[in-house]
Motif scaffolding. Sequence first.
Motif, PDB file in Angstrom:
ATOM      1  N   VAL A   1      12.429  19.670 -35.685  1.00 27.14           N
ATOM      2  CA  VAL A   1      11.316  20.071 -34.817  1.00 27.14           C
ATOM      3  C   VAL A   1      11.706  19.958 -33.345  1.00 27.14           C
ATOM      4  O   VAL A   1      11.426  20.855 -32.542  1.00 27.14           O
ATOM      5  CB  VAL A   1      10.067  19.208 -35.106  1.00 27.14           C
ATOM      6  CG1 VAL A   1       8.979  19.469 -34.061  1.00 27.14           C
ATOM      7  CG2 VAL A   1       9.526  19.506 -36.497  1.00 27.14           C
TER       8      VAL A   1
ATOM      9  N   ALA B   1       6.400  16.962 -37.398  1.00 24.38           N
ATOM     10  CA  ALA B   1       7.453  16.823 -38.411  1.00 24.38           C
ATOM     11  C   ALA B   1       6.896  16.163 -39.672  1.00 24.38           C
ATOM     12  O   ALA B   1       7.228  16.554 -40.798  1.00 24.38           O
ATOM     13  CB  ALA B   1       8.608  15.997 -37.845  1.00 24.38           C
TER      14      ALA B   1
ATOM     15  N   TRP C   1      11.746  12.126 -42.898  1.00 25.96           N
ATOM     16  CA  TRP C   1      10.874  12.335 -41.734  1.00 25.96           C
ATOM     17  C   TRP C   1      11.708  12.386 -40.457  1.00 25.96           C
ATOM     18  O   TRP C   1      11.488  13.230 -39.588  1.00 25.96           O
ATOM     19  CB  TRP C   1       9.850  11.201 -41.684  1.00 25.96           C
ATOM     20  CG  TRP C   1       8.818  11.319 -40.602  1.00 25.96           C
ATOM     21  CD1 TRP C   1       8.648  12.362 -39.728  1.00 25.96           C
ATOM     22  CD2 TRP C   1       7.817  10.359 -40.271  1.00 25.96           C
ATOM     23  NE1 TRP C   1       7.602  12.114 -38.871  1.00 25.96           N
ATOM     24  CE2 TRP C   1       7.071  10.888 -39.183  1.00 25.96           C
ATOM     25  CE3 TRP C   1       7.478   9.111 -40.784  1.00 25.96           C
ATOM     26  CZ2 TRP C   1       6.008  10.197 -38.608  1.00 25.96           C
ATOM     27  CZ3 TRP C   1       6.412   8.423 -40.210  1.00 25.96           C
ATOM     28  CH2 TRP C   1       5.690   8.962 -39.136  1.00 25.96           C
TER      29      TRP C   1
ATOM     30  N   SER D   1       5.557  15.984 -31.480  1.00 27.66           N
ATOM     31  CA  SER D   1       6.644  16.565 -32.279  1.00 27.66           C
ATOM     32  C   SER D   1       6.891  15.743 -33.540  1.00 27.66           C
ATOM     33  O   SER D   1       7.118  16.297 -34.626  1.00 27.66           O
ATOM     34  CB  SER D   1       7.929  16.633 -31.443  1.00 27.66           C
ATOM     35  OG  SER D   1       7.776  17.503 -30.338  1.00 27.66           O
TER      36      SER D   1
ATOM     37  N   LYS E   1      13.496  15.680 -40.332  1.00 29.85           N
ATOM     38  CA  LYS E   1      12.554  16.744 -39.992  1.00 29.85           C
ATOM     39  C   LYS E   1      12.175  16.676 -38.513  1.00 29.85           C
ATOM     40  O   LYS E   1      11.992  17.713 -37.858  1.00 29.85           O
ATOM     41  CB  LYS E   1      11.300  16.626 -40.862  1.00 29.85           C
ATOM     42  CG  LYS E   1      10.280  17.742 -40.662  1.00 29.85           C
ATOM     43  CD  LYS E   1      10.857  19.109 -40.986  1.00 29.85           C
ATOM     44  CE  LYS E   1      11.174  19.236 -42.459  1.00 29.85           C
ATOM     45  NZ  LYS E   1      11.629  20.613 -42.805  1.00 29.85           N
ATOM     46  N   THR E   2      12.091  15.470 -37.986  1.00 26.02           N
ATOM     47  CA  THR E   2      11.802  15.299 -36.559  1.00 26.02           C
ATOM     48  C   THR E   2      12.905  15.918 -35.712  1.00 26.02           C
ATOM     49  O   THR E   2      12.638  16.571 -34.696  1.00 26.02           O
ATOM     50  CB  THR E   2      11.664  13.802 -36.210  1.00 26.02           C
ATOM     51  OG1 THR E   2      10.545  13.253 -36.920  1.00 26.02           O
ATOM     52  CG2 THR E   2      11.443  13.608 -34.712  1.00 26.02           C
TER      53      THR E   2
END
Length: 229
Positions: free
Chosen positions: A152, A117, A145, A113, A148-149
Motif C-alpha cells: 500500500v 492494508a 499485514w 495506509s 500488505k502495508t
Amino acid sequence: MPIKEELEKEVKEEGGGKDELEALDALEKEAAEYNKDAEIDRILKAFKLDAYAVLDLQPGVPESEIKVCYRKKSLLIHPDKTDNPRAPDAFDRLKKAQTELMDEKQRARLDESIADARMLLIRERKLTVDSEEVKNPDKEFKEAWRRKTVEVLVDNEHRRRKQLKAQMQEEGREQKKADEETEVRKRKREHEVAWEQTREGRIGSWRDFQQKGKEGGGEKKKKKMKVLG
C-alpha cells in the motif's frame, strides 16, 4: 546486579588480576559494538516508508513512547559513538522516521495506509473485523499485514510521485508561457526605447529634407521668371 558487576565480582573472588579485568572490559565493549552494528543493520533494512518499522514500534503508540524509543536508539547508533561507516545513514533515517511520527498529518497518512492494508488483507482472506484471526492476530497474520502495508505504501508513493510529476509539468508549461509573455513584453519595450532614441534623428532628417525642398523650389521659380533676350 548488572552482569558486568557480577562478572567482575567473580573474577576478584577467584583472585583474577588486572589482565582478566581488562579482558572483561574488552568483551563488554565488543558486545556493545555488536549491539550497535545489529541495530544499524536493522534500521537500514527496515522499509523506509514505514516510520514505525524504522523505529521498531507498533502502530498507534503514544508520542511519549516514540520520544523514548528515538532517544535510546539515537544514543546507541550515534555516529560519534561508533566507528560503523553506515551509522550516519542509519541515524538520518531514524531521525526522519521520528520526525514523521511526531508530525500529526504525516502520522495520520501513515496510519491510514496501515489501516487500508489491514482491510485489504481481511477482504482477500474473506474475513470480517470480528473474525478471531483479526481480533487476535497471530504472527503469520501480522507478517502478512506488514507485507500488505508495504504494498500500500509503495502504491501510494508511486501515485504521489506521478501527481508531483504532473504538477511539475503543468507548472513548467505555465512557467514557459509566462517566460514567453515576458520575452514579448521585453522585446516590445526594447523596440519602444529604440524608436524613442531615434526620434530626434528622424525629425532632424525630415526637417533637413523639407528645408532642401524649399530651397530647390525657390531656385526653380526664379529660373522661370527669367526673361530670354
